[in-house]
Design a protein around this motif. Sequence first.
Motif, PDB file in Angstrom:
ATOM      1  N   GLY A 388       0.817  -1.206   0.000  1.00 40.82           N
ATOM      2  CA  GLY A 388       0.000   0.000   0.000  1.00 40.82           C
ATOM      3  C   GLY A 388       0.854   1.261   0.000  1.00 40.82           C
ATOM      4  O   GLY A 388       0.619   2.192  -0.771  1.00 40.82           O
ATOM      5  N   LEU A 389       1.872   1.298   0.870  1.00 41.44           N
ATOM      6  CA  LEU A 389       2.781   2.440   0.910  1.00 41.44           C
ATOM      7  C   LEU A 389       3.424   2.655  -0.454  1.00 41.44           C
ATOM      8  O   LEU A 389       3.485   3.771  -0.967  1.00 41.44           O
ATOM      9  N   ARG A 390       3.881   1.584  -1.034  1.00 37.73           N
ATOM     10  CA  ARG A 390       4.585   1.634  -2.319  1.00 37.73           C
ATOM     11  C   ARG A 390       3.675   2.150  -3.443  1.00 37.73           C
ATOM     12  O   ARG A 390       4.128   2.842  -4.355  1.00 37.73           O
ATOM     13  N   TYR A 391       2.383   1.807  -3.359  1.00 31.25           N
ATOM     14  CA  TYR A 391       1.436   2.142  -4.428  1.00 31.25           C
ATOM     15  C   TYR A 391       0.628   3.402  -4.146  1.00 31.25           C
ATOM     16  O   TYR A 391      -0.283   3.730  -4.901  1.00 31.25           O
ATOM     17  N   GLY A 392       0.943   4.097  -3.040  1.00 29.14           N
ATOM     18  CA  GLY A 392       0.190   5.297  -2.721  1.00 29.14           C
ATOM     19  C   GLY A 392      -1.247   5.012  -2.330  1.00 29.14           C
ATOM     20  O   GLY A 392      -2.129   5.864  -2.464  1.00 29.14           O
ATOM     21  N   THR A 393      -1.485   3.802  -1.843  1.00 30.57           N
ATOM     22  CA  THR A 393      -2.796   3.397  -1.344  1.00 30.57           C
ATOM     23  C   THR A 393      -2.688   3.379   0.171  1.00 30.57           C
ATOM     24  O   THR A 393      -1.992   2.526   0.738  1.00 30.57           O
ATOM     25  N   ILE A 394      -3.318   4.321   0.835  1.00 28.51           N
ATOM     26  CA  ILE A 394      -3.012   4.614   2.236  1.00 28.51           C
ATOM     27  C   ILE A 394      -3.507   3.496   3.155  1.00 28.51           C
ATOM     28  O   ILE A 394      -4.705   3.174   3.172  1.00 28.51           O
ATOM     29  N   PRO A 395      -2.598   2.892   3.941  1.00 34.71           N
ATOM     30  CA  PRO A 395      -2.998   1.809   4.844  1.00 34.71           C
ATOM     31  C   PRO A 395      -3.635   2.329   6.134  1.00 34.71           C
ATOM     32  O   PRO A 395      -3.154   3.296   6.726  1.00 34.71           O
ATOM     33  N   VAL A 396      -4.732   1.667   6.509  1.00 40.57           N
ATOM     34  CA  VAL A 396      -5.351   1.871   7.833  1.00 40.57           C
ATOM     35  C   VAL A 396      -5.154   0.565   8.578  1.00 40.57           C
ATOM     36  O   VAL A 396      -5.693  -0.472   8.182  1.00 40.57           O
ATOM     37  N   VAL A 397      -4.333   0.587   9.640  1.00 46.03           N
ATOM     38  CA  VAL A 397      -3.855  -0.661  10.235  1.00 46.03           C
ATOM     39  C   VAL A 397      -4.038  -0.680  11.753  1.00 46.03           C
ATOM     40  O   VAL A 397      -4.127   0.372  12.398  1.00 46.03           O
ATOM     41  N   ALA A 398      -4.059  -1.893  12.290  1.00 45.75           N
ATOM     42  CA  ALA A 398      -4.048  -2.069  13.739  1.00 45.75           C
ATOM     43  C   ALA A 398      -2.649  -1.787  14.280  1.00 45.75           C
ATOM     44  O   ALA A 398      -1.649  -1.891  13.555  1.00 45.75           O
ATOM     45  N   ASN A 399      -2.583  -1.447  15.542  1.00 44.28           N
ATOM     46  CA  ASN A 399      -1.309  -1.117  16.183  1.00 44.28           C
ATOM     47  C   ASN A 399      -0.677  -2.390  16.756  1.00 44.28           C
ATOM     48  O   ASN A 399      -0.617  -2.590  17.972  1.00 44.28           O
ATOM     49  N   THR A 400      -0.202  -3.244  15.850  1.00 47.40           N
ATOM     50  CA  THR A 400       0.353  -4.531  16.284  1.00 47.40           C
ATOM     51  C   THR A 400       1.439  -4.991  15.324  1.00 47.40           C
ATOM     52  O   THR A 400       1.424  -4.648  14.135  1.00 47.40           O
ATOM     53  N   GLY A 401       2.408  -5.747  15.848  1.00 49.20           N
ATOM     54  CA  GLY A 401       3.433  -6.392  15.040  1.00 49.20           C
ATOM     55  C   GLY A 401       4.072  -5.494  14.007  1.00 49.20           C
ATOM     56  O   GLY A 401       4.392  -4.325  14.251  1.00 49.20           O
ATOM     57  N   GLY A 402       4.243  -6.054  12.803  1.00 47.46           N
ATOM     58  CA  GLY A 402       4.892  -5.320  11.730  1.00 47.46           C
ATOM     59  C   GLY A 402       4.083  -4.157  11.201  1.00 47.46           C
ATOM     60  O   GLY A 402       4.637  -3.248  10.559  1.00 47.46           O
TER      61      GLY A 402
END
Length: 483
Positions: A388-402
């Motif tokens: 997502g970062l690479r493609y300009g597609t903004i990630p909405v993620v949980a605050n865990t692991g990687g």
Amino acid sequence: MRLLFVTSEIFPLIKTGGLADVSGALPTALATTGVDVQILLPAYRGILAQCDAPQRLGSLQAFHDIRCDIYQTTLPGTRIPLLLIDYPALYDRYGGPYHHPQYGDWQDNPLRFGLLSKVAAMLAVPNMLQSWQPDIVHCNDWQTGLTPYYLQQMGSMAKSVFSIHNLAFQGNFHADWRHRLTLDDQDFQPAGYEFYGHLSFMKVGLYYATALSTVSPTYAKEIQTEQFGFGFQGLLQHRIDDLTGILNGIDTQVWDPATDPYLPANYDASTLQAKSAVKQALQAELGLQPLPNAPLLGVVSRLTHQKGLDILVEIAHELLASGCQLAVLGSGEPALEQQYLALMQQYPGQVAVTIGYNEPLSHRIMAGTDIFVMPSRFEPCGLNQMYGLRYGTIPVVANTGGLADSVQGGALAADGTLPDTMTGLVLAENNPSTLLVTLKQAIQIYANNGQWKQLQKQAMQQDVSWETSAKHYLDLYQDLLDI
């Protein structure tokens, strides 16, 4: 430095998840640093036919009634030697590497992956197949967990690294398998390979490997807790000095919006306007309404409880009421699959759900959506947020692991300024209400074209390549050889 990389799946030959991507990319990155690497993989159905001129090196008597052929070829697209274990009775089957077509585990998985582990160890002692022997054997997840034990049993001088990609999958089997797999009875104890009365492939790797690694620094800490340790937290705390967290990278040649052959139009951070053409084509492909300004949310994932996608379903009605669209690709738990299919029926033209695995479509969803949703309950590393970062597609993620290690959240300043470190949105808590609020925040930023373009460019500037990660692994290997 000679390295044998042992894996149960590898891109582009056989893939069920992120392990395949790691197995394809990490050895390639290591080879560019001068490591003399070979890869070992079972010859599942059709794999020999996919490879370039495989040569039979000979055979190995792995167990008293199993003699398997070993073929050598190269990993497609590289010059890296790939060794394939050819034993049709165990590997030449219709279905996945771990499951039969009805999604249940193969009942003889202990033998199938015990053989992979045993062959890896046999290649690390003098043998008739080749003079090349590894200094280090890098094992990946439970399917290779017996390798460090066999190395010790056979007196190999090679050091072993055991990488934990997902501690939840442990390879726990009936204790009687230890006889079939020629494990010593005296080691069937807590200070050995016994785990609550079972033979545990994961336990063997964790207990006997020279060094342990996980696929992100945060996950290395999380698995030492009761919540994420799945019964192994005590052992991992005991081995804390041998445990390293190294964040995965991604293959930035395979995943590059500027050259991706699966996209109808290519783009980079300076030509982001072309991304809208990809979105338009994706909407048409999936039967979504051709609304260029509707925020399009994407999911490419196993549809499981771990991935938190039941949380997304729970808020879907209220989320979709805001006018956004949703594109889902994945498979997994049948009940969750049905919930998403029902959602598509309820919102025709607004929700598209594709059950199964489709590599080209995964690229188009990654490029054609605006926001990528990953509310995982735990995520050792995760790769999709990096895509997502690479493609300009903004990630909405949980605050865990990687996810926590690779996505930098933030809040708008009072004057509406976007932090210049922000690359996505991170959930403060992982529950339905917080996910809904956070997705609405993302949609609000999306509505401000200037802020959104800034956020996209900041995301695309992140270094998500394997180069940095490979250097960390190289340091780990060198430390082992210096012991």
